[in-house]
Design a protein around this motif. Structure first.
Motif, PDB file in Angstrom:
ATOM      1  N   ARG A   1      36.104  41.485  26.356  1.00 17.76           N
ATOM      2  CA  ARG A   1      35.499  42.353  27.377  1.00 17.76           C
ATOM      3  C   ARG A   1      36.569  43.186  28.064  1.00 17.76           C
ATOM      4  O   ARG A   1      36.446  44.408  28.196  1.00 17.76           O
ATOM      5  CB  ARG A   1      34.750  41.508  28.416  1.00 17.76           C
ATOM      6  N   GLU A   2      37.635  42.519  28.490  1.00 22.16           N
ATOM      7  CA  GLU A   2      38.704  43.224  29.184  1.00 22.16           C
ATOM      8  C   GLU A   2      39.390  44.241  28.263  1.00 22.16           C
ATOM      9  O   GLU A   2      39.738  45.334  28.696  1.00 22.16           O
ATOM     10  CB  GLU A   2      39.725  42.229  29.725  1.00 22.16           C
ATOM     11  N   GLY A   3      39.578  43.864  26.997  1.00 15.47           N
ATOM     12  CA  GLY A   3      40.204  44.758  26.031  1.00 15.47           C
ATOM     13  C   GLY A   3      39.400  46.023  25.794  1.00 15.47           C
ATOM     14  O   GLY A   3      39.953  47.085  25.508  1.00 15.47           O
ATOM     15  N   LEU A   4      38.088  45.904  25.912  1.00 16.86           N
ATOM     16  CA  LEU A   4      37.209  47.065  25.755  1.00 16.86           C
ATOM     17  C   LEU A   4      37.064  47.850  27.053  1.00 16.86           C
ATOM     18  O   LEU A   4      36.431  48.908  27.076  1.00 16.86           O
ATOM     19  CB  LEU A   4      35.826  46.619  25.264  1.00 16.86           C
ATOM     20  N   GLY A   5      37.624  47.311  28.128  1.00 13.73           N
ATOM     21  CA  GLY A   5      37.523  47.976  29.423  1.00 13.73           C
ATOM     22  C   GLY A   5      36.128  47.927  30.019  1.00 13.73           C
ATOM     23  O   GLY A   5      35.766  48.796  30.813  1.00 13.73           O
ATOM     24  N   LEU A   6      35.358  46.908  29.648  1.00 14.23           N
ATOM     25  CA  LEU A   6      33.989  46.778  30.157  1.00 14.23           C
ATOM     26  C   LEU A   6      33.966  45.965  31.438  1.00 14.23           C
ATOM     27  O   LEU A   6      34.626  44.930  31.545  1.00 14.23           O
ATOM     28  CB  LEU A   6      33.092  46.076  29.135  1.00 14.23           C
ATOM     29  N   SER A   7      33.196  46.414  32.387  1.00 16.59           N
ATOM     30  CA  SER A   7      32.971  45.622  33.590  1.00 16.59           C
ATOM     31  C   SER A   7      31.978  44.501  33.249  1.00 16.59           C
ATOM     32  O   SER A   7      31.267  44.568  32.236  1.00 16.59           O
ATOM     33  CB  SER A   7      32.388  46.487  34.701  1.00 16.59           C
ATOM     34  N   LYS A   8      31.925  43.514  34.092  1.00 18.36           N
ATOM     35  CA  LYS A   8      30.947  42.435  33.907  1.00 18.36           C
ATOM     36  C   LYS A   8      29.531  42.998  33.983  1.00 18.36           C
ATOM     37  O   LYS A   8      28.652  42.585  33.229  1.00 18.36           O
ATOM     38  CB  LYS A   8      31.156  41.333  34.941  1.00 18.36           C
ATOM     39  N   LYS A   9      29.336  43.955  34.880  1.00 19.55           N
ATOM     40  CA  LYS A   9      28.019  44.567  35.045  1.00 19.55           C
ATOM     41  C   LYS A   9      27.598  45.305  33.776  1.00 19.55           C
ATOM     42  O   LYS A   9      26.463  45.167  33.319  1.00 19.55           O
ATOM     43  CB  LYS A   9      28.045  45.531  36.238  1.00 19.55           C
ATOM     44  N   LYS A  10      28.511  46.077  33.185  1.00 15.83           N
ATOM     45  CA  LYS A  10      28.200  46.835  31.965  1.00 15.83           C
ATOM     46  C   LYS A  10      27.930  45.883  30.801  1.00 15.83           C
ATOM     47  O   LYS A  10      26.976  46.071  30.044  1.00 15.83           O
ATOM     48  CB  LYS A  10      29.364  47.788  31.635  1.00 15.83           C
ATOM     49  N   LEU A  11      28.764  44.859  30.659  1.00 17.62           N
ATOM     50  CA  LEU A  11      28.535  43.891  29.586  1.00 17.62           C
ATOM     51  C   LEU A  11      27.200  43.196  29.774  1.00 17.62           C
ATOM     52  O   LEU A  11      26.454  43.013  28.806  1.00 17.62           O
ATOM     53  CB  LEU A  11      29.663  42.863  29.518  1.00 17.62           C
ATOM     54  N   ALA A  12      26.885  42.809  30.999  1.00 21.48           N
ATOM     55  CA  ALA A  12      25.608  42.147  31.261  1.00 21.48           C
ATOM     56  C   ALA A  12      24.451  43.037  30.817  1.00 21.48           C
ATOM     57  O   ALA A  12      23.508  42.571  30.168  1.00 21.48           O
ATOM     58  CB  ALA A  12      25.484  41.800  32.744  1.00 21.48           C
ATOM     59  N   SER A  13      24.541  44.302  31.145  1.00 23.52           N
ATOM     60  CA  SER A  13      23.499  45.250  30.750  1.00 23.52           C
ATOM     61  C   SER A  13      23.419  45.372  29.229  1.00 23.52           C
ATOM     62  O   SER A  13      22.335  45.318  28.648  1.00 23.52           O
ATOM     63  CB  SER A  13      23.791  46.613  31.380  1.00 23.52           C
ATOM     64  N   ASP A  14      24.570  45.519  28.579  1.00 23.46           N
ATOM     65  CA  ASP A  14      24.612  45.655  27.114  1.00 23.46           C
ATOM     66  C   ASP A  14      24.112  44.400  26.399  1.00 23.46           C
ATOM     67  O   ASP A  14      23.490  44.483  25.343  1.00 23.46           O
ATOM     68  CB  ASP A  14      26.035  45.967  26.637  1.00 23.46           C
ATOM     69  N   ALA A  15      24.399  43.238  26.988  1.00 21.83           N
ATOM     70  CA  ALA A  15      24.037  41.966  26.350  1.00 21.83           C
ATOM     71  C   ALA A  15      22.649  41.473  26.737  1.00 21.83           C
ATOM     72  O   ALA A  15      22.128  40.539  26.130  1.00 21.83           O
ATOM     73  CB  ALA A  15      25.076  40.900  26.709  1.00 21.83           C
ATOM     74  N   GLY A  16      22.064  42.078  27.768  1.00 21.06           N
ATOM     75  CA  GLY A  16      20.745  41.631  28.206  1.00 21.06           C
ATOM     76  C   GLY A  16      20.778  40.311  28.949  1.00 21.06           C
ATOM     77  O   GLY A  16      19.868  39.494  28.837  1.00 21.06           O
ATOM     78  N   VAL A  17      21.865  40.109  29.711  1.00 22.15           N
ATOM     79  CA  VAL A  17      21.997  38.887  30.512  1.00 22.15           C
ATOM     80  C   VAL A  17      22.332  39.297  31.940  1.00 22.15           C
ATOM     81  O   VAL A  17      22.598  40.458  32.218  1.00 22.15           O
ATOM     82  CB  VAL A  17      23.097  37.947  29.941  1.00 22.15           C
ATOM     83  N   SER A  18      22.354  38.331  32.832  1.00 18.20           N
ATOM     84  CA  SER A  18      22.679  38.658  34.219  1.00 18.20           C
ATOM     85  C   SER A  18      24.190  38.716  34.420  1.00 18.20           C
ATOM     86  O   SER A  18      24.954  38.022  33.742  1.00 18.20           O
ATOM     87  CB  SER A  18      22.077  37.623  35.173  1.00 18.20           C
ATOM     88  N   ARG A  19      24.587  39.545  35.360  1.00 16.30           N
ATOM     89  CA  ARG A  19      25.999  39.637  35.716  1.00 16.30           C
ATOM     90  C   ARG A  19      26.480  38.292  36.257  1.00 16.30           C
ATOM     91  O   ARG A  19      27.607  37.866  35.989  1.00 16.30           O
ATOM     92  CB  ARG A  19      26.189  40.746  36.757  1.00 16.30           C
TER      93      ARG A  19
END
Length: 95
Positions: free
Chosen positions: A22-40
């Protein structure tokens, strides 16, 4: 190594791999949560080691990162092998 100790360490390494990706891709927890369909909150709890992730959560997060769950587990297992191969056997430790 006992099975439960091994599994806990492996889960911790899976979480480590996911966080690093996640960090390597520069994704925030919020963005990853949205992309993955899970909660932050689920990601925050997982990455802070306050809650063990479910298999479903780790699969969703891996997919949200654009990688496969199996590649994450493989990387975690490789890290585990490196860590355990560096530790001397109990009889080899100097006292």
């Amino acid at each position: 190594m006992a099975v439960s100790r091994y599994s806990k360490k492996l889960v911790a390494l899976v979480v480590e791999v996911l966080r690093e990706k996640r960090e390597g891709l520069g994704l925030s927890k919020k963005k990853l949560a949205s992309d993955a369909g899970v909660s932050r909150t689920a990601i925050i709890l997982m990455e802070s080691n306050r809650r063990l992730p479910s298999l479903e959560l780790t699969i969703k997060i891996a997919m949200g990162l654009g990688t496969s769950f199996s590649s994450v587990v493989t990387e975690a297992e490789q890290r585990m092998a490196k860590k355990t191969s560096r530790q001397p056997e109990p009889s080899e430790r100097s006292e």
